[in-house]
Design a protein around this motif. Structure first.
Motif, PDB file in Angstrom:
ATOM      1  N   UNK A 120       0.817  -1.216   0.000  1.00 32.21           N
ATOM      2  CA  UNK A 120       0.000   0.000   0.000  1.00 32.21           C
ATOM      3  C   UNK A 120       0.855   1.271   0.000  1.00 32.21           C
ATOM      4  N   UNK A 121       2.074   1.173   0.492  1.00 34.75           N
ATOM      5  CA  UNK A 121       2.971   2.330   0.458  1.00 34.75           C
ATOM      6  C   UNK A 121       3.360   2.687  -0.977  1.00 34.75           C
ATOM      7  N   UNK A 122       3.478   1.662  -1.824  1.00 27.23           N
ATOM      8  CA  UNK A 122       3.833   1.933  -3.219  1.00 27.23           C
ATOM      9  C   UNK A 122       2.617   2.009  -4.132  1.00 27.23           C
ATOM     10  N   UNK A 123       1.502   1.447  -3.684  1.00 31.08           N
ATOM     11  CA  UNK A 123       0.249   1.517  -4.450  1.00 31.08           C
ATOM     12  C   UNK A 123      -0.901   1.851  -3.495  1.00 31.08           C
ATOM     13  N   UNK A 124      -1.001   3.103  -3.100  1.00 33.39           N
ATOM     14  CA  UNK A 124      -2.045   3.514  -2.156  1.00 33.39           C
ATOM     15  C   UNK A 124      -3.445   3.123  -2.645  1.00 33.39           C
ATOM     16  N   UNK A 125      -4.225   2.577  -1.727  1.00 33.08           N
ATOM     17  CA  UNK A 125      -5.603   2.225  -2.033  1.00 33.08           C
ATOM     18  C   UNK A 125      -5.769   0.984  -2.887  1.00 33.08           C
ATOM     19  N   UNK A 126      -4.709   0.259  -3.188  1.00 32.88           N
ATOM     20  CA  UNK A 126      -4.755  -0.916  -4.061  1.00 32.88           C
ATOM     21  C   UNK A 126      -5.676  -1.968  -3.454  1.00 32.88           C
ATOM     22  N   UNK A 127      -6.811  -2.200  -4.119  1.00 34.64           N
ATOM     23  CA  UNK A 127      -7.871  -3.058  -3.566  1.00 34.64           C
ATOM     24  C   UNK A 127      -7.388  -4.448  -3.164  1.00 34.64           C
ATOM     25  N   UNK A 128      -6.577  -5.148  -3.963  1.00 36.96           N
ATOM     26  CA  UNK A 128      -6.138  -6.474  -3.512  1.00 36.96           C
ATOM     27  C   UNK A 128      -5.360  -6.441  -2.191  1.00 36.96           C
ATOM     28  N   UNK A 129      -4.582  -5.392  -1.970  1.00 37.12           N
ATOM     29  CA  UNK A 129      -3.861  -5.274  -0.695  1.00 37.12           C
ATOM     30  C   UNK A 129      -4.832  -4.953   0.437  1.00 37.12           C
TER      31      UNK A 129
ATOM     32  N   UNK B  69      -5.564  -7.114   3.773  1.00 36.99           N
ATOM     33  CA  UNK B  69      -5.647  -6.607   5.145  1.00 36.99           C
ATOM     34  C   UNK B  69      -6.916  -7.107   5.832  1.00 36.99           C
ATOM     35  N   UNK B  70      -8.020  -7.071   5.110  1.00 33.63           N
ATOM     36  CA  UNK B  70      -9.279  -7.560   5.686  1.00 33.63           C
ATOM     37  C   UNK B  70      -9.160  -9.041   6.036  1.00 33.63           C
ATOM     38  N   UNK B  71      -8.577  -9.810   5.136  1.00 35.15           N
ATOM     39  CA  UNK B  71      -8.370 -11.233   5.402  1.00 35.15           C
ATOM     40  C   UNK B  71      -7.536 -11.427   6.663  1.00 35.15           C
ATOM     41  N   UNK B  72      -6.510 -10.592   6.835  1.00 32.26           N
ATOM     42  CA  UNK B  72      -5.641 -10.722   8.011  1.00 32.26           C
ATOM     43  C   UNK B  72      -6.406 -10.478   9.309  1.00 32.26           C
ATOM     44  N   UNK B  73      -7.498  -9.774   9.236  1.00 36.02           N
ATOM     45  CA  UNK B  73      -8.333  -9.577  10.423  1.00 36.02           C
ATOM     46  C   UNK B  73      -9.335 -10.717  10.571  1.00 36.02           C
ATOM     47  N   UNK B  74      -9.881 -11.172   9.464  1.00 38.28           N
ATOM     48  CA  UNK B  74     -10.867 -12.260   9.537  1.00 38.28           C
ATOM     49  C   UNK B  74     -10.255 -13.542  10.084  1.00 38.28           C
ATOM     50  N   UNK B  75      -9.002 -13.836   9.724  1.00 39.76           N
ATOM     51  CA  UNK B  75      -8.396 -15.101  10.164  1.00 39.76           C
ATOM     52  C   UNK B  75      -8.093 -15.133  11.655  1.00 39.76           C
TER      53      UNK B  75
ATOM     54  N   UNK C  78     -16.653  -8.104  -7.009  1.00 38.99           N
ATOM     55  CA  UNK C  78     -17.112  -9.429  -6.562  1.00 38.99           C
ATOM     56  C   UNK C  78     -16.116 -10.099  -5.628  1.00 38.99           C
ATOM     57  N   UNK C  79     -14.825  -9.809  -5.776  1.00 40.17           N
ATOM     58  CA  UNK C  79     -13.850 -10.367  -4.841  1.00 40.17           C
ATOM     59  C   UNK C  79     -14.110  -9.827  -3.437  1.00 40.17           C
ATOM     60  N   UNK C  80     -14.376  -8.533  -3.344  1.00 36.39           N
ATOM     61  CA  UNK C  80     -14.665  -7.918  -2.047  1.00 36.39           C
ATOM     62  C   UNK C  80     -15.947  -8.490  -1.449  1.00 36.39           C
ATOM     63  N   UNK C  81     -16.943  -8.673  -2.287  1.00 36.71           N
ATOM     64  CA  UNK C  81     -18.204  -9.230  -1.792  1.00 36.71           C
ATOM     65  C   UNK C  81     -18.034 -10.671  -1.326  1.00 36.71           C
TER      66      UNK C  81
END
Length: 121
Positions: free
Chosen positions: A34-43, A47-53, A76-79
Motif C-alpha cells: 500500500x505504500x507503493x500503491x495507495x488504495x490498491x484493492x487487492x492489498x 488486510x481484511x483477510x488478516x483480520x478475519x483469520x 465481486x472479490x470484495x463481496x
C-alpha cells in the motif's frame, strides 16, 4: 519500482502468511504494498483477510465496506470476502445475502461464493 508481478508475488506471500498464522508479517507486507500503491484493492482485501483469520470480524468488515466497496461497489472479490467474513462470524443470513448474487457469475469469486453457500446450508 515494483512490477505488477512483484506486487502479485508479495500479495501471494502475505496471503500464505495469513493462512499459516503469521498475521503480523502479512500485515507488514500489505502495508508495504500500500505504500507503493495507495488504495490498491487487492492489498486492502488482504488486510481484511488478516483480520478475519484472527476473528477480528468487525475490522475486516470495515475495511471491505469502507475501503474497497465504497470505491468499487460491484467488486465481486470484495463481496466474496465479505460473505466469508460474515460466515466465519456466524452471521449466516447476511453471508447468504451477500454471496447469492456473486455466486451467479463465472469468476473465481463466484466459485468461492458457491462453495461458501454450500457450507451455510
Amino acid at each position: 519500482m515494483f512490477s505488477d508481478s512483484d506486487i502479485s508475488l508479495l500479495l501471494d506471500v502475505a496471503n500464505a502468511a495469513c493462512h499459516k498464522g503469521h498475521v503480523a508479517d502479512a500485515r507488514s507486507i500489505y502495508e508495504g504494498v500500500l505504500a507503493v500503491r495507495p488504495g490498491f484493492a487487492p492489498a486492502r482485501l488482504g488486510q481484511a483477510l488478516s483480520h478475519a483469520v484472527v476473528n477480528e470480524f468487525a475490522e475486516a468488515e470495515r475495511i471491505i465496506n469502507e475501503e474497497v466497496l465504497a470505491e468499487t461497489p460491484e467488486d465481486t472479490d470484495a463481496k466474496a470476502l465479505l460473505g466469508l467474513t460474515y460466515f466465519l462470524a456466524g452471521r449466516d443470513e447476511e453471508a447468504r445475502d451477500v454471496l447469492r448474487p456473486v455466486a451467479e457469475g463465472d469468476t473465481p469469486a463466484a466459485y468461492v461464493a458457491r462453495g461458501l453457500l454450500e457450507g451455510i446450508r
